[in-house]
Design an enzyme around this catalytic site. Structure first.
Site, mmCIF file in Angstrom:
data_model
loop_
_atom_site.group_PDB
_atom_site.id
_atom_site.type_symbol
_atom_site.label_atom_id
_atom_site.label_comp_id
_atom_site.label_asym_id
_atom_site.label_seq_id
_atom_site.Cartn_x
_atom_site.Cartn_y
_atom_site.Cartn_z
ATOM 1 C CB SER A 119 -0.853 0.051 1.268
ATOM 2 O OG SER A 119 -1.771 -0.994 1.308
ATOM 3 C CG HIS A 140 -1.722 -0.299 -4.290
ATOM 4 N ND1 HIS A 140 -1.908 1.019 -3.948
ATOM 5 C CD2 HIS A 140 -2.249 -1.021 -3.267
ATOM 6 C CE1 HIS A 140 -2.515 1.089 -2.785
ATOM 7 N NE2 HIS A 140 -2.733 -0.122 -2.349
ATOM 8 C CD GLU A 152 -1.344 4.087 -6.454
ATOM 9 O OE1 GLU A 152 -1.419 3.355 -5.437
ATOM 10 O OE2 GLU A 152 -1.341 5.324 -6.379
ATOM 11 C CG ASN A 190 -2.997 3.926 0.695
ATOM 12 O OD1 ASN A 190 -4.149 4.106 1.099
ATOM 13 N ND2 ASN A 190 -2.581 2.769 0.212
HETATM 14 N N1 CAA Z 1 -15.830 -8.872 -1.844
HETATM 15 C C1 CAA Z 1 -16.398 -9.055 -3.049
HETATM 16 N N2 CAA Z 1 -17.488 -8.365 -3.480
HETATM 17 C C2 CAA Z 1 -18.034 -7.487 -2.625
HETATM 18 C C3 CAA Z 1 -17.514 -7.254 -1.343
HETATM 19 C C4 CAA Z 1 -16.361 -7.989 -0.958
HETATM 20 N N3 CAA Z 1 -15.749 -7.816 0.237
HETATM 21 N N4 CAA Z 1 -18.275 -6.317 -0.731
HETATM 22 C C5 CAA Z 1 -19.248 -5.971 -1.599
HETATM 23 N N5 CAA Z 1 -19.096 -6.674 -2.742
HETATM 24 C C6 CAA Z 1 -19.927 -6.572 -3.943
HETATM 25 C C7 CAA Z 1 -21.348 -7.007 -3.713
HETATM 26 O O1 CAA Z 1 -21.517 -8.374 -3.949
HETATM 27 C C8 CAA Z 1 -22.127 -6.178 -4.736
HETATM 28 O O2 CAA Z 1 -21.959 -6.791 -6.000
HETATM 29 P P1 CAA Z 1 -23.046 -6.596 -7.178
HETATM 30 O O3 CAA Z 1 -23.259 -5.119 -7.358
HETATM 31 O O4 CAA Z 1 -22.373 -7.234 -8.330
HETATM 32 O O5 CAA Z 1 -24.259 -7.278 -6.698
HETATM 33 C C9 CAA Z 1 -21.336 -4.865 -4.793
HETATM 34 O O6 CAA Z 1 -20.022 -5.172 -4.279
HETATM 35 C C10 CAA Z 1 -21.980 -3.802 -3.955
HETATM 36 O O7 CAA Z 1 -22.104 -4.295 -2.637
HETATM 37 P P2 CAA Z 1 -23.254 -3.924 -1.617
HETATM 38 O O8 CAA Z 1 -24.482 -3.556 -2.387
HETATM 39 O O9 CAA Z 1 -23.346 -5.016 -0.611
HETATM 40 O O10 CAA Z 1 -22.685 -2.709 -0.804
HETATM 41 P P3 CAA Z 1 -22.252 -1.274 -1.284
HETATM 42 O O11 CAA Z 1 -23.062 -0.769 -2.410
HETATM 43 O O12 CAA Z 1 -22.145 -0.503 -0.046
HETATM 44 O O13 CAA Z 1 -20.764 -1.488 -1.853
HETATM 45 C C11 CAA Z 1 -18.454 -1.391 -1.524
HETATM 46 C C12 CAA Z 1 -19.761 -2.062 -1.102
HETATM 47 C C13 CAA Z 1 -18.163 -1.674 -2.979
HETATM 48 C C14 CAA Z 1 -17.369 -2.007 -0.661
HETATM 49 C C15 CAA Z 1 -18.607 0.158 -1.288
HETATM 50 O O14 CAA Z 1 -19.027 0.399 0.017
HETATM 51 C C16 CAA Z 1 -17.325 0.908 -1.537
HETATM 52 O O15 CAA Z 1 -16.972 1.221 -2.670
HETATM 53 N N6 CAA Z 1 -16.602 1.265 -0.440
HETATM 54 C C17 CAA Z 1 -15.351 1.975 -0.538
HETATM 55 C C18 CAA Z 1 -14.257 1.003 -0.900
HETATM 56 C C19 CAA Z 1 -12.929 1.676 -1.015
HETATM 57 O O16 CAA Z 1 -12.754 2.868 -0.854
HETATM 58 N N7 CAA Z 1 -11.899 0.858 -1.285
HETATM 59 C C20 CAA Z 1 -10.558 1.314 -1.345
HETATM 60 C C21 CAA Z 1 -9.931 1.105 0.007
HETATM 61 S S1 CAA Z 1 -8.271 1.722 0.055
HETATM 62 C C22 CAA Z 1 -7.381 0.511 -0.657
HETATM 63 O O17 CAA Z 1 -7.840 -0.536 -1.023
HETATM 64 C C23 CAA Z 1 -5.926 0.782 -0.821
HETATM 65 C C24 CAA Z 1 -5.065 0.506 0.338
HETATM 66 O O18 CAA Z 1 -3.876 0.292 0.090
HETATM 67 C C25 CAA Z 1 -5.507 0.554 1.734
HETATM 68 P P1 NAD Z 2 -4.312 -9.612 5.782
HETATM 69 O O1 NAD Z 2 -3.844 -9.470 7.191
HETATM 70 O O2 NAD Z 2 -5.755 -9.806 5.504
HETATM 71 O O3 NAD Z 2 -3.533 -10.834 5.061
HETATM 72 C C1 NAD Z 2 -2.149 -10.998 5.092
HETATM 73 C C2 NAD Z 2 -1.859 -12.487 4.842
HETATM 74 O O4 NAD Z 2 -0.447 -12.651 4.636
HETATM 75 C C3 NAD Z 2 -2.236 -13.386 6.038
HETATM 76 O O5 NAD Z 2 -3.036 -14.460 5.591
HETATM 77 C C4 NAD Z 2 -0.889 -13.870 6.565
HETATM 78 O O6 NAD Z 2 -0.927 -15.185 7.105
HETATM 79 C C5 NAD Z 2 -0.041 -13.846 5.303
HETATM 80 N N1 NAD Z 2 1.403 -13.743 5.554
HETATM 81 C C6 NAD Z 2 2.043 -12.985 6.468
HETATM 82 N N2 NAD Z 2 3.389 -13.194 6.360
HETATM 83 C C7 NAD Z 2 3.570 -14.083 5.356
HETATM 84 C C8 NAD Z 2 4.712 -14.668 4.763
HETATM 85 N N3 NAD Z 2 5.953 -14.396 5.181
HETATM 86 N N4 NAD Z 2 4.534 -15.550 3.753
HETATM 87 C C9 NAD Z 2 3.307 -15.859 3.293
HETATM 88 N N5 NAD Z 2 2.174 -15.311 3.815
HETATM 89 C C10 NAD Z 2 2.319 -14.436 4.836
HETATM 90 O O7 NAD Z 2 -3.753 -8.315 5.025
HETATM 91 P P2 NAD Z 2 -4.327 -7.606 3.698
HETATM 92 O O8 NAD Z 2 -5.304 -6.571 4.106
HETATM 93 O O9 NAD Z 2 -4.680 -8.648 2.722
HETATM 94 O O10 NAD Z 2 -3.025 -6.813 3.216
HETATM 95 C C11 NAD Z 2 -1.969 -7.476 2.543
HETATM 96 C C12 NAD Z 2 -1.122 -6.456 1.793
HETATM 97 O O11 NAD Z 2 -1.971 -5.747 0.865
HETATM 98 C C13 NAD Z 2 -0.451 -5.395 2.656
HETATM 99 O O12 NAD Z 2 0.783 -5.045 2.101
HETATM 100 C C14 NAD Z 2 -1.434 -4.227 2.557
HETATM 101 O O13 NAD Z 2 -0.840 -2.983 2.798
HETATM 102 C C15 NAD Z 2 -1.874 -4.360 1.106
HETATM 103 N N6 NAD Z 2 -3.156 -3.744 0.785
HETATM 104 C C16 NAD Z 2 -4.173 -3.807 1.685
HETATM 105 C C17 NAD Z 2 -5.392 -3.232 1.358
HETATM 106 C C18 NAD Z 2 -6.544 -3.274 2.327
HETATM 107 O O14 NAD Z 2 -7.526 -2.554 2.130
HETATM 108 N N7 NAD Z 2 -6.512 -4.096 3.353
HETATM 109 C C19 NAD Z 2 -5.563 -2.614 0.124
HETATM 110 C C20 NAD Z 2 -4.505 -2.608 -0.800
HETATM 111 C C21 NAD Z 2 -3.294 -3.173 -0.439
#
Ligand code: CAA
Ligand code: NAD
Length: 283
Positions: A119, A140, A152, A190
């Protein structure tokens, strides 16, 4: 470069989603984790998602079976010897990732590309742990992977054009939209998202509003699909904290200091949805 076999390392919420979309696009996938139980949970997630598609009439039962049959599992990293592309999705920790890339570099064939779903961590530093920095790249995905369109793509300092183009083509084959960025802490996604989440946590910490109020304001006022605290719980509070620490250390700027409340929750083991407790409680 031809990619047929993809190995996904880490079967957590991101790794299982990545394995699912790769198998749905017709790739053969090896899903790897350190313990069988983690892999079973990941496969369970994939089955649940595919079952939902079948129930909605978007997927035939036999297509579901074909997708599942393309996913094999692994707890031995030596299986990287079969991969054309490895996508790492383990915990957001530089030491863990560099150790892993060192070993992958030994086991994967010379032509294989090593991608990280990190991330925020520098791709150039992960690449430096290997003897093939030109074949290391950031790929990403966003959470939930089967739903979110963006990948990304982060070029490390030495990533070649050929490797970039291969990953761009794979992302398109996964029906995703690739966007290219350079290697700086938090990339673009991020660097912008996480300070907003951190600020929302500060607002709760300072007693300005409850988590519910903060989320309602951002949902109704800014049209965000989830409020920032629901999203933080969804991403994982540990991951949010590690990303803020990477931004803080990488830029040396106090505007990225993680909120003490975020640290406290992570220390308590309140990691959000995945542990059943974060800013909210989950059944
Ligand atoms: N896995 C798979 N599919 C999922 C799911 C999951 N965990 N959660 C929801 N879905 C699917 C549902 O099945 C549904 O599919 P259909 O439209 O095909 O029927 C669709 O997504 C919409 O779901 P819901 O109607 O249940 O709920 P919603 O309209 O609230 O949508 C959401 C759920 C798509 C998660 C929406 O809330 C959303 O876009 N949230 C923001 C997500 C976001 O910002 N993600 C980025 C996070 S940051 C990141 O990832 C980067 C990082 O490094 C941290
Ligand atoms: P998670 O905690 O759900 O899963 C991590 C998995 O990695 C676990 O099943 C763990 O057992 C396994 N693991 C740890 N060390 C390991 C190793 N040495 N060898 C093999 N497996 C190992 O975490 P996550 O949310 O899936 O995040 C995973 C990566 O993806 C991180 O780098 C995170 O920053 C990135 N990421 C997360 C998100 C998010 O929304 N959670 C979005 C984009 C990217």
């Amino acid at each position: 470069m031809n990619i047929n076999q993809i190995m996904v390392i880490g079967a957590g919420q991101m790794g299982s989603g990545i394995a699912q979309v790769c198998a749905m696009a017709g790739f053969d996938v090896i899903l790897h984790d350190i313990k069988e139980e983690f892999i079973e949970k990941g496969i369970g997630n994939i089955q649940k998602n595919l079952n939902r598609q079948v129930e909605k009439g978007r997927l035939e039962e036999r297509e579901k079976e074909a997708i599942l049959s393309r996913v094999t599992t692994s707890v031995a990293l030596e299986n990287a010897s079969k991969a054309d592309l490895v996508i790492e999705a383990v915990v957001e920790n530089m030491d863990v990732k560099t150790q892993l890339f060192k070993m992958l570099d030994q086991f994967a064939p010379d032509h294989a590309i090593l991608a990280s779903n990190t991330s925020s961590l520098p791709i150039t530093e992960i690449a430096a742990a290997t003897e093939r920095p030109e074949k290391v790249i950031g790929m990403h995905f966003m959470n939930p992977v089967p739903v979110m369109k963006l990948v990304e793509i982060i070029r490390g300092l030495q990533t070649t054009d050929e490797v970039y183009e291969t990953i761009e083509a794979v992302s398109k084959k996964l029906s995703k939209v690739p966007v290219e960025v350079n290697d700086f802490p938090g990339f673009i996604s991020n660097r912008i998202l996480m300070p907003m989440i951190n600020e929302a946590i500060f607002a709760v910490y300072e007693g300005v509003a409850t988590p519910e109020a903060v989320d309602e304001i951002m949902k109704l006022g800014m049209n965000h699909p989830m409020g920032p605290l629901t999203l933080a719980d969804f991403i994982g509070l540990d991951t949010c904290l590690y990303i803020m620490e990477t931004l803080h250390e990488g830029f040396g700027d106090d505007k990225y200091r993680p909120c003490p409340l975020l640290r406290k929750y992570v220390k308590a083991g309140w990691l959000g949805k995945k542990t059943g407790k974060g800013f909210y409680t989950y059944a």
